[in-house]
Design a protein around this motif. Sequence first.
Motif, PDB file in Angstrom:
ATOM      1  N   PHE A   1     -28.715  75.554 100.721  1.00 28.41           N
ATOM      2  CA  PHE A   1     -28.813  76.998 100.889  1.00 28.41           C
ATOM      3  C   PHE A   1     -28.179  77.729  99.703  1.00 28.41           C
ATOM      4  O   PHE A   1     -28.659  78.773  99.269  1.00 28.41           O
TER       5      PHE A   1
ATOM      6  N   ALA B   1     -30.170  78.983  96.720  1.00 26.30           N
ATOM      7  CA  ALA B   1     -30.914  80.248  96.794  1.00 26.30           C
ATOM      8  C   ALA B   1     -30.208  81.350  96.013  1.00 26.30           C
ATOM      9  O   ALA B   1     -30.840  82.309  95.577  1.00 26.30           O
TER      10      ALA B   1
ATOM     11  N   ARG C   1     -31.214  80.258  92.093  1.00 26.34           N
ATOM     12  CA  ARG C   1     -32.604  80.011  91.706  1.00 26.34           C
ATOM     13  C   ARG C   1     -33.445  81.265  91.917  1.00 26.34           C
ATOM     14  O   ARG C   1     -33.174  82.077  92.802  1.00 26.34           O
TER      15      ARG C   1
ATOM     16  N   TRP D   1     -36.305  81.646  93.291  1.00 22.21           N
ATOM     17  CA  TRP D   1     -36.936  81.758  94.600  1.00 22.21           C
ATOM     18  C   TRP D   1     -36.003  82.404  95.616  1.00 22.21           C
ATOM     19  O   TRP D   1     -36.456  82.918  96.633  1.00 22.21           O
ATOM     20  N   GLY D   2     -34.709  82.421  95.353  1.00 21.95           N
ATOM     21  CA  GLY D   2     -33.766  83.059  96.260  1.00 21.95           C
ATOM     22  C   GLY D   2     -33.890  84.575  96.271  1.00 21.95           C
ATOM     23  O   GLY D   2     -33.548  85.230  97.261  1.00 21.95           O
TER      24      GLY D   2
ATOM     25  N   ARG E   1     -36.607  86.176  96.372  1.00 20.56           N
ATOM     26  CA  ARG E   1     -37.710  86.546  97.256  1.00 20.56           C
ATOM     27  C   ARG E   1     -37.295  86.628  98.718  1.00 20.56           C
ATOM     28  O   ARG E   1     -38.015  87.188  99.533  1.00 20.56           O
ATOM     29  N   LEU E   2     -36.149  86.054  99.038  1.00 19.53           N
ATOM     30  CA  LEU E   2     -35.664  86.079 100.420  1.00 19.53           C
ATOM     31  C   LEU E   2     -35.029  87.430 100.732  1.00 19.53           C
ATOM     32  O   LEU E   2     -34.406  88.037  99.857  1.00 19.53           O
TER      33      LEU E   2
ATOM     34  N   LEU F   1     -29.920  85.815 103.285  1.00 17.35           N
ATOM     35  CA  LEU F   1     -28.990  85.141 102.384  1.00 17.35           C
ATOM     36  C   LEU F   1     -27.540  85.401 102.760  1.00 17.35           C
ATOM     37  O   LEU F   1     -26.739  84.481 102.862  1.00 17.35           O
TER      38      LEU F   1
END
Length: 117
Positions: free
Chosen positions: A17, A20, A23, A25-26, A28-29, A34
Amino acid sequence: MIGYWGMGTLALLAAVFALAFARPWGLRLPKWLLIIPAAIGSVLLSLWGFTYFVMQYLLAVGRVQSAPMYATQDASPMAVWGYFWYALFLIWGISLGAAAYYAEKVRKQNKANHFTK
């Protein structure tokens, strides 16, 4: 035994976790996906590691005693590995909390910069 497996699994999930936060792609969350789990994981991992050191202190000063079935295990020279593993849980918890704090701070800063442009 369930606690050991549960916290071990939580530690591995927290490690994945935590990626995220580093990176792309984190980003986009959603923020809450998060920050909230990271804060909860940080508290749980930190408490798990810290309470081991509290327990060792209480054993050393004689406030508590090992259960008879664990007395031999606690007196074993291999018990020193507990300091390593539980320090690792403590470090994981603190670093996950720092990552969550920093990510929230950066997101707020980026949001403020976006509105001022």
